[in-house]
Design an enzyme around this catalytic site. Structure first.
Site, PDB file in Angstrom:
ATOM      1  N   ASP A   4       0.897  -0.899  -0.243  1.00 12.26           N
ATOM      2  CA  ASP A   4       0.117   0.271   0.254  1.00 12.26           C
ATOM      3  C   ASP A   4       0.893   1.500   0.162  1.00 12.26           C
ATOM      4  OD1 ASP A   4      -2.282  -2.079   0.497  1.00 12.26           O
ATOM      5  OD2 ASP A   4      -1.264  -1.933   2.429  1.00 12.26           O
ATOM      6  N   HIS A  42      -4.658  -3.022   6.401  1.00 19.37           N
ATOM      7  CA  HIS A  42      -4.295  -3.393   4.854  1.00 19.37           C
ATOM      8  C   HIS A  42      -5.466  -3.889   3.959  1.00 19.37           C
ATOM      9  CE1 HIS A  42      -2.562  -5.095   0.873  1.00 19.37           C
ATOM     10  NE2 HIS A  42      -3.682  -5.945   0.902  1.00 19.37           N
TER      11      HIS A  42
HETATM   12  N1  LIG Z   1      -0.595  -8.620   1.468  1.00 19.08           N
HETATM   13  C1  LIG Z   1      -0.604  -8.499   0.840  1.00 19.08           C
HETATM   14  O1  LIG Z   1       0.005  -7.381   0.530  1.00 19.08           O
HETATM   15  C2  LIG Z   1      -0.603  -8.709  -0.376  1.00 19.08           C
HETATM   16  C3  LIG Z   1      -1.166 -10.408   0.000  1.00 19.08           C
HETATM   17  N2  LIG Z   1      -1.314 -11.562  -0.993  1.00 19.08           N
HETATM   18  C4  LIG Z   1      -2.003 -12.516  -0.198  1.00 19.08           C
HETATM   19  O2  LIG Z   1      -0.341 -13.070   0.154  1.00 19.08           O
HETATM   20  C5  LIG Z   1      -1.289 -15.104   0.017  1.00 19.08           C
HETATM   21  C6  LIG Z   1      -0.806 -15.627  -1.244  1.00 19.08           C
HETATM   22  O3  LIG Z   1      -0.930 -15.488  -2.888  1.00 19.08           O
HETATM   23  P1  LIG Z   1      -0.493 -16.186  -3.950  1.00 19.08           P
HETATM   24  O4  LIG Z   1       0.636 -16.268  -3.121  1.00 19.08           O
HETATM   25  O5  LIG Z   1      -0.950 -15.267  -5.108  1.00 19.08           O
HETATM   26  O6  LIG Z   1      -1.908 -17.291  -3.400  1.00 19.08           O
HETATM   27  P2  LIG Z   1      -1.418 -18.711  -4.391  1.00 19.08           P
HETATM   28  O7  LIG Z   1      -3.112 -19.309  -4.567  1.00 19.08           O
HETATM   29  O8  LIG Z   1      -0.438 -18.494  -5.884  1.00 19.08           O
HETATM   30  O9  LIG Z   1      -0.660 -19.271  -3.466  1.00 19.08           O
HETATM   31  C7  LIG Z   1      -0.751 -19.372  -2.567  1.00 19.08           C
HETATM   32  C8  LIG Z   1       0.051 -20.659  -1.933  1.00 19.08           C
HETATM   33  O10 LIG Z   1      -0.362 -21.211  -0.178  1.00 19.08           O
HETATM   34  C9  LIG Z   1      -0.423 -23.207  -0.358  1.00 19.08           C
HETATM   35  N3  LIG Z   1      -0.627 -23.375   0.804  1.00 19.08           N
HETATM   36  C10 LIG Z   1      -1.806 -22.742   0.856  1.00 19.08           C
HETATM   37  N4  LIG Z   1      -2.082 -23.110   2.676  1.00 19.08           N
HETATM   38  C11 LIG Z   1      -0.987 -23.550   3.128  1.00 19.08           C
HETATM   39  C12 LIG Z   1      -0.354 -23.641   3.923  1.00 19.08           C
HETATM   40  N5  LIG Z   1      -2.216 -23.781   5.293  1.00 19.08           N
HETATM   41  N6  LIG Z   1       0.647 -23.743   4.131  1.00 19.08           N
HETATM   42  C13 LIG Z   1       1.937 -23.708   3.631  1.00 19.08           C
HETATM   43  N7  LIG Z   1       1.140 -23.187   2.635  1.00 19.08           N
HETATM   44  C14 LIG Z   1      -0.104 -23.500   2.001  1.00 19.08           C
HETATM   45  C15 LIG Z   1      -1.195 -23.726  -1.892  1.00 19.08           C
HETATM   46  O11 LIG Z   1      -0.913 -23.982  -2.010  1.00 19.08           O
HETATM   47  C16 LIG Z   1      -0.482 -22.602  -2.490  1.00 19.08           C
HETATM   48  O12 LIG Z   1       0.668 -22.805  -3.162  1.00 19.08           O
HETATM   49  C17 LIG Z   1      -2.780 -15.007  -0.797  1.00 19.08           C
HETATM   50  O13 LIG Z   1      -3.182 -15.108   0.939  1.00 19.08           O
HETATM   51  C18 LIG Z   1      -3.163 -13.321  -1.200  1.00 19.08           C
HETATM   52  O14 LIG Z   1      -4.313 -12.482  -0.525  1.00 19.08           O
HETATM   53  C19 LIG Z   1      -1.202 -11.193  -1.987  1.00 19.08           C
HETATM   54  C20 LIG Z   1      -1.105  -9.492  -2.618  1.00 19.08           C
HETATM   55  C21 LIG Z   1      -0.671  -8.431  -1.814  1.00 19.08           C
HETATM   56  O1  LIG Z   2      -6.302  -7.410  -3.352  1.00 17.83           O
HETATM   57  C1  LIG Z   2      -5.965  -8.806  -3.001  1.00 17.83           C
HETATM   58  O2  LIG Z   2      -6.886  -9.822  -2.367  1.00 17.83           O
HETATM   59  C2  LIG Z   2      -4.442  -8.838  -2.927  1.00 17.83           C
HETATM   60  C3  LIG Z   2      -4.021  -7.822  -2.187  1.00 17.83           C
HETATM   61  O3  LIG Z   2      -3.874  -8.183  -1.051  1.00 17.83           O
HETATM   62  C4  LIG Z   2      -3.303  -7.006  -3.174  1.00 17.83           C
HETATM   63  O4  LIG Z   2      -3.152  -6.632  -3.848  1.00 17.83           O
HETATM   64  O5  LIG Z   2      -2.838  -5.895  -2.524  1.00 17.83           O
END
Ligand SMILES: NC(=O)C1=CN([C@@H]2O[C@H](COP(=O)(O)OP(=O)(O)OC[C@H]3O[C@@H](n4cnc5c(N)ncnc54)[C@H](O)[C@@H]3O)[C@@H](O)[C@H]2O)C=CC1
Ligand SMILES: O=C([O-])CC(=O)C(=O)O
Length: 330
Positions: free
Chosen positions: A163, A191
């Site tokens: 952000d 967030h």
């Molecule tokens: N805080 C932030 O600014 C942001 C947060 N996110 C969040 O990050 C997270 C991951 O996003 P992506 O990589 O795009 O998702 P993705 O679905 O591509 O990958 C998630 C991975 O986590 C694994 N996973 C699920 N449960 C698990 C567990 N209990 N232990 C270990 N691994 C586990 C899945 O098997 C998968 O490989 C989501 O919650 C998303 O909303 C995404 C973008 C920004």
């Molecule tokens: O928006 C979502 O779900 C993924 C995220 O947290 C971001 O891009 O800020």
């Protein structure tokens, strides 16, 4: 003499953020170009084959700083002796969902991982939660870990840096100043779209950027909604949530926490110490400076009526989320 390797645990290693993150950690962008790392990769059992594929690619990069790696589906193994833990693994949201819609589904992951960190990680492990809703997930992990009395509460943080970086880019575009010239931004709170990107203190080469922009309607009607809803806009455009920019923000967060900000402000989601009237323990975006691996909240900022209203609004959402996970924490 070369430094001893640092163990870095990364969860969700087979996911899309993991794919952007791991190569940059291994190349030294997170902990420094002289710091060897051992990657401890956690993912679910069904994703182990994909993790192995990512490890093959990591090998094929022949990174001089990559001193070792393991893949596991056991959190107790993944977090063992970790000095940095990036908690990325969780279900991402899809179109039409808010991040808090993921709350109950993802919260359980962070009780298990908080317990593993509390028992097995290095006592000074720096924890960054990326998986959404990241503030409340960090809160859960922190609370659970405290039962073991090893890793302090202050080491559990949530990711507001994406952000922060989004807001910097918007401000650079609007003011016509280089992004690198912008100092003293803060994104308060959660967030989520309720976050409050506060540009009142931002300067560029000594000029106040709010004064340069001189457009209060832009702040309310364009800047805040654009930054707040950027995640949804990316999902809409890509069909998938942000990944490379999220990985980049995670690298920035840990890099600055470990290596210092030289007096400059960054935003971190950290357990409140009661500053600015935010209840103690809530994971809230604050302006911080960092030095010697410790962050310090920037104190003494004036909070005007508009800012107080926005800060309370985002706080209320966090209090609601905390209420929603109360039963999990027993
Ligand atoms: N805080 C932030 O600014 C942001 C947060 N996110 C969040 O990050 C997270 C991951 O996003 P992506 O990589 O795009 O998702 P993705 O679905 O591509 O990958 C998630 C991975 O986590 C694994 N996973 C699920 N449960 C698990 C567990 N209990 N232990 C270990 N691994 C586990 C899945 O098997 C998968 O490989 C989501 O919650 C998303 O909303 C995404 C973008 C920004
Ligand atoms: O928006 C979502 O779900 C993924 C995220 O947290 C971001 O891009 O800020």
């Amino acid at each position: 003499m070369s430094k001893a390797p640092v163990r870095v645990a990364v969860t969700g290693a087979a996911g899309q953020i993991g794919y952007s993150l791991l190569f940059r950690i291994a190349s030294g962008e997170m902990l420094g170009k002289d710091q060897p790392v051992i990657l401890q990769l956690l993912d679910l059992p069904h994703a182990q084959k994909a993790v192995k594929g990512v490890m093959m690619e990591l090998e094929d990069c022949a990174f001089p700083l990559l001193a070792g790696m393991i893949a596991t589906d056991d959190p107790n193994v993944a977090f063992k002796d970790a000095k940095v833990a990036l908690l990325v693994g969780a279900r991402p949201r899809g179109p039409g969902m808010e991040r808090k819609d993921l709350l109950t589904e993802n919260a359980k992951i962070f009780t298990v991982q908080g317990a593993a960190i509390g028992q097995y990680a290095d006592p000074d492990c720096k924890v960054l939660v990326v998986g959404n809703p990241c503030n409340t997930n960090a809160y859960i992990a922190k609370e659970v870990a405290q039962k073991y009395g090893r890793v302090p509460a202050k080491n559990f943080t949530g990711m507001l840096r994406l952000d922060h970086n989004r807001a910097l880019s918007q401000l650079a575009a609007k003011s016509g100043r280089d992004v690198s010239s912008l100092k003293s931004l803060v994104v308060w709170g959660n967030h989520s779209p309720t976050m409050y990107a506060d540009y009142r203190f931002v300067t560029s080469n000594g000029d106040n950027v709010k004064g340069l922009i001189n457009d209060e309607a832009w702040n309310k009607d364009v800047f805040l909604p654009t930054v707040g809803k950027r995640g949804a806009a990316i999902i809409e455009a890509r069909g998938l949530s942000s990944a490379a920019s999220a990985a980049n923000a995670a690298i920035d967060h840990i890099h600055d926490w470990v290596l210092g900000t030289n007096g400059e402000w960054v935003t971190m989601g950290i357990p409140s110490d009661g500053s600015y009237g935010i209840p103690e323990g809530i994971i809230y975006g604050f302006p911080v400076t960092t030095e010697n691996g410790e962050y310090k909240i920037v104190q003494g900022l004036e909070i005007d009526a508009f800012s107080r209203e926005r800060m309370t609004h985002t706080l209320n959402e966090l209090l609601e989320e905390r209420e929603g996970v109360k039963d999990l924490l027993g």
